[in-house]
Design an enzyme around this catalytic site. Structure first.
Site, PDB file in Angstrom:
ATOM      1  N   SER A 231      43.092 -48.921 -88.355  1.00 41.47           N
ATOM      2  CA  SER A 231      44.286 -49.902 -88.665  1.00 41.47           C
ATOM      3  C   SER A 231      44.671 -50.919 -87.619  1.00 41.47           C
ATOM      4  CB  SER A 231      45.610 -49.046 -88.850  1.00 41.47           C
ATOM      5  OG  SER A 231      45.808 -48.065 -87.981  1.00 41.47           O
ATOM      6  N   HIS A 307      39.336 -35.711 -82.978  1.00 38.82           N
ATOM      7  CA  HIS A 307      39.774 -37.112 -82.754  1.00 38.82           C
ATOM      8  C   HIS A 307      38.655 -37.876 -82.068  1.00 38.82           C
ATOM      9  CE1 HIS A 307      42.353 -40.474 -81.617  1.00 38.82           C
ATOM     10  NE2 HIS A 307      43.114 -39.926 -82.280  1.00 38.82           N
ATOM     11  N   ARG A 316      51.456 -35.737 -79.399  1.00 38.60           N
ATOM     12  CA  ARG A 316      52.517 -35.894 -80.675  1.00 38.60           C
ATOM     13  C   ARG A 316      52.504 -34.794 -81.688  1.00 38.60           C
ATOM     14  NH1 ARG A 316      49.053 -40.986 -83.100  1.00 38.60           N
ATOM     15  NH2 ARG A 316      47.504 -39.525 -82.842  1.00 38.60           N
TER      16      ARG A 316
HETATM   17  N1  HAX Z   1      36.249 -30.647 -89.112  1.00 40.13           N
HETATM   18  C1  HAX Z   1      35.121 -30.580 -89.349  1.00 40.13           C
HETATM   19  N2  HAX Z   1      34.155 -31.235 -88.699  1.00 40.13           N
HETATM   20  C2  HAX Z   1      34.579 -32.415 -87.847  1.00 40.13           C
HETATM   21  C3  HAX Z   1      35.686 -32.354 -87.639  1.00 40.13           C
HETATM   22  C4  HAX Z   1      36.880 -31.720 -88.237  1.00 40.13           C
HETATM   23  N3  HAX Z   1      38.211 -31.770 -88.228  1.00 40.13           N
HETATM   24  N4  HAX Z   1      35.990 -33.509 -86.524  1.00 40.13           N
HETATM   25  C5  HAX Z   1      34.903 -33.968 -86.417  1.00 40.13           C
HETATM   26  N5  HAX Z   1      34.044 -33.102 -87.034  1.00 40.13           N
HETATM   27  C6  HAX Z   1      32.536 -33.383 -87.073  1.00 40.13           C
HETATM   28  C7  HAX Z   1      32.379 -34.797 -87.590  1.00 40.13           C
HETATM   29  O1  HAX Z   1      32.493 -34.903 -89.123  1.00 40.13           O
HETATM   30  C8  HAX Z   1      30.765 -34.835 -86.982  1.00 40.13           C
HETATM   31  O2  HAX Z   1      29.959 -34.441 -87.940  1.00 40.13           O
HETATM   32  P1  HAX Z   1      28.683 -35.021 -88.384  1.00 40.13           P
HETATM   33  O3  HAX Z   1      27.994 -35.144 -87.054  1.00 40.13           O
HETATM   34  O4  HAX Z   1      28.237 -34.298 -89.267  1.00 40.13           O
HETATM   35  O5  HAX Z   1      28.883 -36.517 -88.804  1.00 40.13           O
HETATM   36  C9  HAX Z   1      31.087 -34.155 -85.746  1.00 40.13           C
HETATM   37  O6  HAX Z   1      32.085 -33.274 -85.845  1.00 40.13           O
HETATM   38  C10 HAX Z   1      31.197 -35.091 -84.710  1.00 40.13           C
HETATM   39  O7  HAX Z   1      32.351 -35.750 -84.571  1.00 40.13           O
HETATM   40  P2  HAX Z   1      33.492 -36.200 -83.532  1.00 40.13           P
HETATM   41  O8  HAX Z   1      32.497 -36.974 -82.554  1.00 40.13           O
HETATM   42  O9  HAX Z   1      33.793 -35.100 -82.967  1.00 40.13           O
HETATM   43  O10 HAX Z   1      34.483 -37.049 -84.308  1.00 40.13           O
HETATM   44  P3  HAX Z   1      34.319 -38.540 -84.721  1.00 40.13           P
HETATM   45  O11 HAX Z   1      34.997 -39.248 -83.559  1.00 40.13           O
HETATM   46  O12 HAX Z   1      33.099 -38.702 -85.321  1.00 40.13           O
HETATM   47  O13 HAX Z   1      35.789 -38.432 -85.971  1.00 40.13           O
HETATM   48  C11 HAX Z   1      37.599 -37.733 -86.851  1.00 40.13           C
HETATM   49  C12 HAX Z   1      36.997 -38.229 -85.546  1.00 40.13           C
HETATM   50  C13 HAX Z   1      39.100 -37.728 -86.577  1.00 40.13           C
HETATM   51  C14 HAX Z   1      37.378 -38.817 -87.876  1.00 40.13           C
HETATM   52  C15 HAX Z   1      37.230 -36.367 -87.043  1.00 40.13           C
HETATM   53  O14 HAX Z   1      37.669 -35.591 -86.098  1.00 40.13           O
HETATM   54  C16 HAX Z   1      37.785 -35.953 -88.392  1.00 40.13           C
HETATM   55  O15 HAX Z   1      37.173 -36.180 -89.461  1.00 40.13           O
HETATM   56  N6  HAX Z   1      38.765 -35.022 -88.318  1.00 40.13           N
HETATM   57  C17 HAX Z   1      39.391 -34.536 -89.719  1.00 40.13           C
HETATM   58  C18 HAX Z   1      40.313 -35.632 -90.192  1.00 40.13           C
HETATM   59  C19 HAX Z   1      41.479 -36.146 -89.538  1.00 40.13           C
HETATM   60  O16 HAX Z   1      42.229 -35.503 -88.964  1.00 40.13           O
HETATM   61  N7  HAX Z   1      41.822 -37.441 -89.461  1.00 40.13           N
HETATM   62  C20 HAX Z   1      43.089 -37.803 -88.275  1.00 40.13           C
HETATM   63  C21 HAX Z   1      42.590 -38.441 -87.072  1.00 40.13           C
HETATM   64  C22 HAX Z   1      43.778 -38.834 -86.496  1.00 40.13           C
HETATM   65  C23 HAX Z   1      44.288 -40.174 -87.064  1.00 40.13           C
HETATM   66  O17 HAX Z   1      43.742 -41.022 -86.790  1.00 40.13           O
HETATM   67  N8  HAX Z   1      45.245 -40.356 -87.838  1.00 40.13           N
HETATM   68  O18 HAX Z   1      45.833 -41.181 -88.513  1.00 40.13           O
END
Ligand code: HAX
Length: 423
Positions: A231, A307, A316
């Site tokens: 964002s 994250h 937080r």
């Molecule tokens: N559950 C399952 N798998 C997860 C995971 C979770 N909570 N978090 C990461 N992974 C997986 C990723 O999908 C990725 O899988 P692939 O290799 O198959 O693509 C792998 O672990 C490596 O990911 P990462 O490097 O640890 O995490 P990223 O930086 O790629 O992504 C995210 C960060 C926040 C998008 C991710 O942790 C996620 O999808 N979390 C769940 C959704 C979430 O809570 N989002 C909110 C984040 C905070 C925010 O921005 N709030 O607004």
């Protein structure tokens, strides 16, 4: 002139000089490099933009202008806005002046409600909020003054837009809630209340000191998270074309509406409620562990966990968790969130994919909102947006003040990368 504007007017010339001298002297020094993995991986870790309002340290979490977020949990959101913009917490007088300024800008124009009323009834509250902001673009002070003002005045016009948006956004967001969920007519703002308490009032929630405190905490914790997240980065990019604050903020919030970003709080509470429904109450540790595996085995993520930057429990989340333990420890939703905090990191570690198995802000916020009567969880990202608008707008104003250039990273083709690395 308001005291906030006065303070910025004093600070900005010095800031400009500082950055100009820095770039002149060290402009060619290397601060980052990019690997092939990063080019395909969302530019994770590439240092290619500047944000002075806050930083997110992997092992510490959010630090606003040098102050860790856990030291700011008792502050008002308006104080955080002042801090984000100026680097200082306001004096009592400065705070009062900002509050009066925001309050004087609180009226949402009637045409906004007409547009929202014309939207399909099942529109997502985030689509309604973003539309409401965008439709007010015609009132942009920056757009109106653009053809006649000097570059040195950009920040002043951007500040006017920002304060108008922030003055109205709680009323707009509360109106979206009442319209979308058929809660009855809109509730006018109450000027004697602070920004957060007034939002509770206009939403029509039960008005207690505890609900006010929860809302203020919510608005403080979500206010900013440095510049590279979807964002903030989107708002920055759109704003860098000198699109005004209405365009830039609504664009940024469209990014917040994604399930990997701000929508995760809606997803997280949805999961928690599904668990409670399936087991008729708080599950056992084994039941919740099995459900987490079910999610992962069906290719889904555990919302609220992981994250892109953080590698520890999000402070937080800790702040929400502490608030919940103090005020609603017996609530089934909170208890399930608490149990998930014990279960999900273990599951994610065993799963072995997520680099960070710990909860982020979205894992903890929903249970509190639910407890205080805000049960419509698709609305939660709107609350997040109200708060995050403070950070995005602060970054925008500072960028206008510094004359930050239009964003234009170089993209390369897969063929170029293959040639470059000799693949
Ligand atoms: N559950 C399952 N798998 C997860 C995971 C979770 N909570 N978090 C990461 N992974 C997986 C990723 O999908 C990725 O899988 P692939 O290799 O198959 O693509 C792998 O672990 C490596 O990911 P990462 O490097 O640890 O995490 P990223 O930086 O790629 O992504 C995210 C960060 C926040 C998008 C991710 O942790 C996620 O999808 N979390 C769940 C959704 C979430 O809570 N989002 C909110 C984040 C905070 C925010 O921005 N709030 O607004």
């Amino acid at each position: 002139m308001s005291s906030l504007k006065e303070k910025l007017a004093q600070q900005i010339p010095g800031l400009r000089e500082e950055i100009k001298a820095l770039v002149k002297e060290y402009g060619d020094r290397v601060i980052s490099e990019v690997t092939v993995k990063q080019a395909y991986g969302g530019m994770r870790g590439v240092k290619g933009m500047v944000c002075d309002t806050s930083v997110v340290e992997p092992d510490k979490g959010l630090i606003i202008r040098g102050i860790p977020i856990l030291e700011l949990t008792e502050k008002l959101p308006e104080e955080i806005l002042f801090l984000l913009l100026t680097g200082d917490l306001p004096t009592e007088e400065e705070l009062k002046s900002l509050q009066q300024d925001l309050s004087s800008r609180a009226e949402v124009p009637g045409y906004v409600w007409d547009v929202l009323a014309a939207m399909p009834k099942d529109s997502h509250p985030m689509a309604m909020l973003d539309t409401g902001i965008l439709v007010m673009q015609r009132e942009s002070v920056f757009a109106a003054r653009y053809s006649e003002m000097a570059k040195t005045e950009y920040w002043d016009a951007a500040l006017e837009d920002a304060l108008n948006i922030l003055g109205r956004i709680t009323g707009l967001a509360a109106g979206v809630y009442r319209m979308r969920y058929e809660k009855g007519s809109r509730i006018p703002p109450e000027p004697s209340l602070d920004w957060g308490a007034n939002y509770v009032h206009m939403l029509g929630l039960e008005e207690t000191d505890e609900t006010y405190s929860m809302m203020r905490l919510y608005l403080v914790l979500h206010s900013d998270h440095e510049g590279g997240n979807v964002s903030a980065n989107t708002c920055h990019t759109v704003g860098s074309a000198l699109s005004d604050a209405y365009y830039a903020v609504s664009a940024g919030l469209n990014g917040l509406a994604g399930p990997l970003h701000g929508l995760a709080n809606q997803e997280c509470l949805g999961f928690v409620l599904k668990v409670i429904e399936r087991f008729g109450g708080v599950p056992t540790e084994k039941q919740l562990t099995d459900m987490c595996w079910e999610l992962l085995n069906s290719g889904q993520v555990i919302p609220g966990y992981g994250h892109a930057v953080l590698r520890v429990v999000d402070p937080r989340f800790t702040a929400f968790h502490n608030f919940g333990k103090k005020h609603c420890a017996d609530d089934d939703t909170f208890k399930t969130v608490d149990l998930l905090f014990q279960v999900a990191p273990k599951v994610l570690k065993e799963h072995g994919k997520a680099k960070n198995p710990w909860p982020n802000v979205d894992a903890g916020s929903g249970a509190l909102l639910y407890h205080y009567g805000l049960k419509e969880f698709p609305y939660y990202t709107v609350l997040f947006s109200v708060s995050r608008a403070m950070g995005m707008l602060s970054q925008l104003i500072i960028n206008r003040a510094l004359g930050t250039a239009i964003t234009r990273p170089k993209s390369v083709s897969t063929a170029w990368i293959k040639q470059q690395v000799g693949a």
